[in-house]
Scaffold this active site. Sequence first.
Site, PDB file in Angstrom:
ATOM      1  N   HIS A  12       0.779  -1.280   0.034  1.00  0.00           N
ATOM      2  CA  HIS A  12      -0.046  -0.039  -0.019  1.00  0.00           C
ATOM      3  C   HIS A  12       0.879   1.191   0.128  1.00  0.00           C
ATOM      4  CE1 HIS A  12       0.920  -0.084   4.390  1.00  0.00           C
ATOM      5  NE2 HIS A  12       0.528   1.229   4.344  1.00  0.00           N
ATOM      6  N   GLY A  14       3.543   1.637  -1.745  1.00  0.00           N
ATOM      7  CA  GLY A  14       4.077   2.008  -3.338  1.00  0.00           C
ATOM      8  C   GLY A  14       3.383   2.634  -4.148  1.00  0.00           C
ATOM      9  N   SER A 108       3.277  -8.216 -14.804  1.00  0.00           N
ATOM     10  CA  SER A 108       4.104  -7.057 -15.445  1.00  0.00           C
ATOM     11  C   SER A 108       4.432  -7.374 -16.771  1.00  0.00           C
ATOM     12  CB  SER A 108       5.478  -6.696 -14.929  1.00  0.00           C
ATOM     13  OG  SER A 108       6.423  -6.167 -15.481  1.00  0.00           O
ATOM     14  N   SER A 109       4.404  -6.390 -17.575  1.00  0.00           N
ATOM     15  CA  SER A 109       4.528  -6.530 -19.244  1.00  0.00           C
ATOM     16  C   SER A 109       5.892  -7.228 -19.579  1.00  0.00           C
ATOM     17  CB  SER A 109       4.171  -5.312 -20.093  1.00  0.00           C
ATOM     18  OG  SER A 109       5.066  -4.414 -19.500  1.00  0.00           O
ATOM     19  N   CYS A 110       6.742  -7.239 -18.396  1.00  0.00           N
ATOM     20  CA  CYS A 110       8.150  -7.975 -18.945  1.00  0.00           C
ATOM     21  C   CYS A 110       8.123  -9.215 -18.999  1.00  0.00           C
ATOM     22  CB  CYS A 110       9.021  -7.335 -17.884  1.00  0.00           C
ATOM     23  SG  CYS A 110       9.256  -8.214 -16.200  1.00  0.00           S
ATOM     24  N   TYR A 137      13.246 -11.161 -12.759  1.00  0.00           N
ATOM     25  CA  TYR A 137      11.937 -10.447 -12.336  1.00  0.00           C
ATOM     26  C   TYR A 137      10.664 -11.192 -13.005  1.00  0.00           C
ATOM     27  CZ  TYR A 137       8.372  -6.754 -11.488  1.00  0.00           C
ATOM     28  OH  TYR A 137       7.210  -6.141 -11.064  1.00  0.00           O
ATOM     29  N   LYS A 141       7.141 -13.262 -11.662  1.00  0.00           N
ATOM     30  CA  LYS A 141       5.942 -12.866 -12.160  1.00  0.00           C
ATOM     31  C   LYS A 141       5.213 -13.823 -12.854  1.00  0.00           C
ATOM     32  CE  LYS A 141       5.679  -8.938 -10.028  1.00  0.00           C
ATOM     33  NZ  LYS A 141       4.678  -8.514  -9.209  1.00  0.00           N
ATOM     34  N   PRO A 164      -0.027  -4.907 -16.001  1.00  0.00           N
ATOM     35  CA  PRO A 164       0.151  -3.785 -16.491  1.00  0.00           C
ATOM     36  C   PRO A 164       1.249  -3.384 -17.447  1.00  0.00           C
ATOM     37  CG  PRO A 164       0.212  -3.765 -14.189  1.00  0.00           C
ATOM     38  CD  PRO A 164       0.352  -5.203 -14.689  1.00  0.00           C
ATOM     39  N   THR A 165       1.083  -2.065 -18.458  1.00  0.00           N
ATOM     40  CA  THR A 165       2.231  -1.806 -18.914  1.00  0.00           C
ATOM     41  C   THR A 165       3.113  -0.740 -18.150  1.00  0.00           C
ATOM     42  OG1 THR A 165       2.801  -0.739 -21.211  1.00  0.00           O
ATOM     43  CG2 THR A 165       1.172   0.576 -20.001  1.00  0.00           C
ATOM     44  N   ASN A 166       4.298  -0.269 -18.624  1.00  0.00           N
ATOM     45  CA  ASN A 166       4.999   0.682 -17.931  1.00  0.00           C
ATOM     46  C   ASN A 166       4.228   1.789 -16.984  1.00  0.00           C
ATOM     47  OD1 ASN A 166       7.839  -0.427 -18.914  1.00  0.00           O
ATOM     48  ND2 ASN A 166       6.650  -0.028 -20.900  1.00  0.00           N
ATOM     49  N   LEU A 167       4.409   2.070 -16.092  1.00  0.00           N
ATOM     50  CA  LEU A 167       3.753   2.791 -14.873  1.00  0.00           C
ATOM     51  C   LEU A 167       4.236   4.068 -14.583  1.00  0.00           C
ATOM     52  CD1 LEU A 167       2.075   0.116 -12.893  1.00  0.00           C
ATOM     53  CD2 LEU A 167       1.001   1.334 -14.788  1.00  0.00           C
ATOM     54  N   HIS A 180      12.633   3.656 -13.261  1.00  0.00           N
ATOM     55  CA  HIS A 180      12.302   3.345 -14.397  1.00  0.00           C
ATOM     56  C   HIS A 180      12.551   4.478 -15.378  1.00  0.00           C
ATOM     57  CE1 HIS A 180       9.940  -0.044 -12.513  1.00  0.00           C
ATOM     58  NE2 HIS A 180      10.553  -0.679 -13.475  1.00  0.00           N
ATOM     59  N   TRP A 203      20.474   7.064 -21.189  1.00  0.00           N
ATOM     60  CA  TRP A 203      20.801   5.799 -21.707  1.00  0.00           C
ATOM     61  C   TRP A 203      20.249   5.217 -23.195  1.00  0.00           C
ATOM     62  CZ3 TRP A 203      21.221   1.149 -17.811  1.00  0.00           C
ATOM     63  CH2 TRP A 203      21.767   1.786 -16.714  1.00  0.00           C
ATOM     64  N   ARG A 210       8.117   2.413 -25.988  1.00  0.00           N
ATOM     65  CA  ARG A 210       7.467   1.956 -24.822  1.00  0.00           C
ATOM     66  C   ARG A 210       6.145   2.611 -24.850  1.00  0.00           C
ATOM     67  NH1 ARG A 210      11.013  -1.147 -25.103  1.00  0.00           N
ATOM     68  NH2 ARG A 210      12.689  -1.700 -23.542  1.00  0.00           N
TER      69      ARG A 210
END
Length: 309
Positions: A12, A14, A108-110, A137, A141, A164-167, A180, A203, A210
Amino acid sequence: MEKNAKIYISGHKGMVGSAIIRTLRSKGYKNLIYRTSKELDLTNQLATKDFFQKESPDYVFLAAAKVGGIEANNKYRAQFLYENLMIQNNVIHQSYKYKVKKLLFLASSCIYPKFSEQPIKEEYLLSGKLEPTNEAYAIAKIAGIKMCETYNYQYGCNFISAMPTNLYGPNDNYDLKNSHVLPALLKKFHKAKMNKSDSVKVWGSGAPKREFLHVDDLADACYFIMQEYNGRVSLNIGTGEDITIKELAQLIRNITGFKGGIKWDLDKPDGTPRKLLDVSLIHKLGWHHKLNLKEGISQVYTEKFHSDN
């Protein structure tokens, strides 16, 4: 979910967990339970069992996880694998043991293959090799998704997984070593503006694409799923739209008001070339995101960095 139901939100503090709490409270839910990691170590089987025995929640949002960007995922592989496996195993199993009516596991989408066909459908899971830098990771998942599936199959549980995709959004991580890409860029460009720097180093090449979703939209989707969906298929959650990292950097430069240039650090990894989720399934169910990317980033920038402006 009944308005008087006891709802446990793990993680909670996070970004995701806190957004889910905001959404539930806005919908009139008051019987919410949560614990900090100091109060309850979810990697501890006995502690998790004691918590479920004492509280016996009706519904569970499993948002607790060890998370980070490319560098953190690559450097702390053992921790990412072990801690996430333990959290998931304990919460999902105790949810079964103490007869939780419905559980939503945030994956996660990863989890999808590095070179997956685009946009990525839910059925593409385990169809190819993972991105090496976040393999640990992703494997954790994937195990959580399969745990939900098998508990549904063997025990008749109503445990659902969402990818979820990238948040981005409130309570995001802005530590440049572990964050991220989007929050990292926001912080870099803001600092560069405040310091009147000539340029910002970013980077990679800027070529990867994305997809980004505001965490309040994710929380809205999670609430929608808990209310409306009881299927066995895991659900992608995203916008269905993506952007190159180069375009993202330029967008953030404009939003922050930084006037300098952008230098690309080609010695750093790009990661997966493209990662766009196919969200046709959740769209068919009736959910769509509300915040567009420019509006969402502008809102986050104002909330996070306004005191420095």
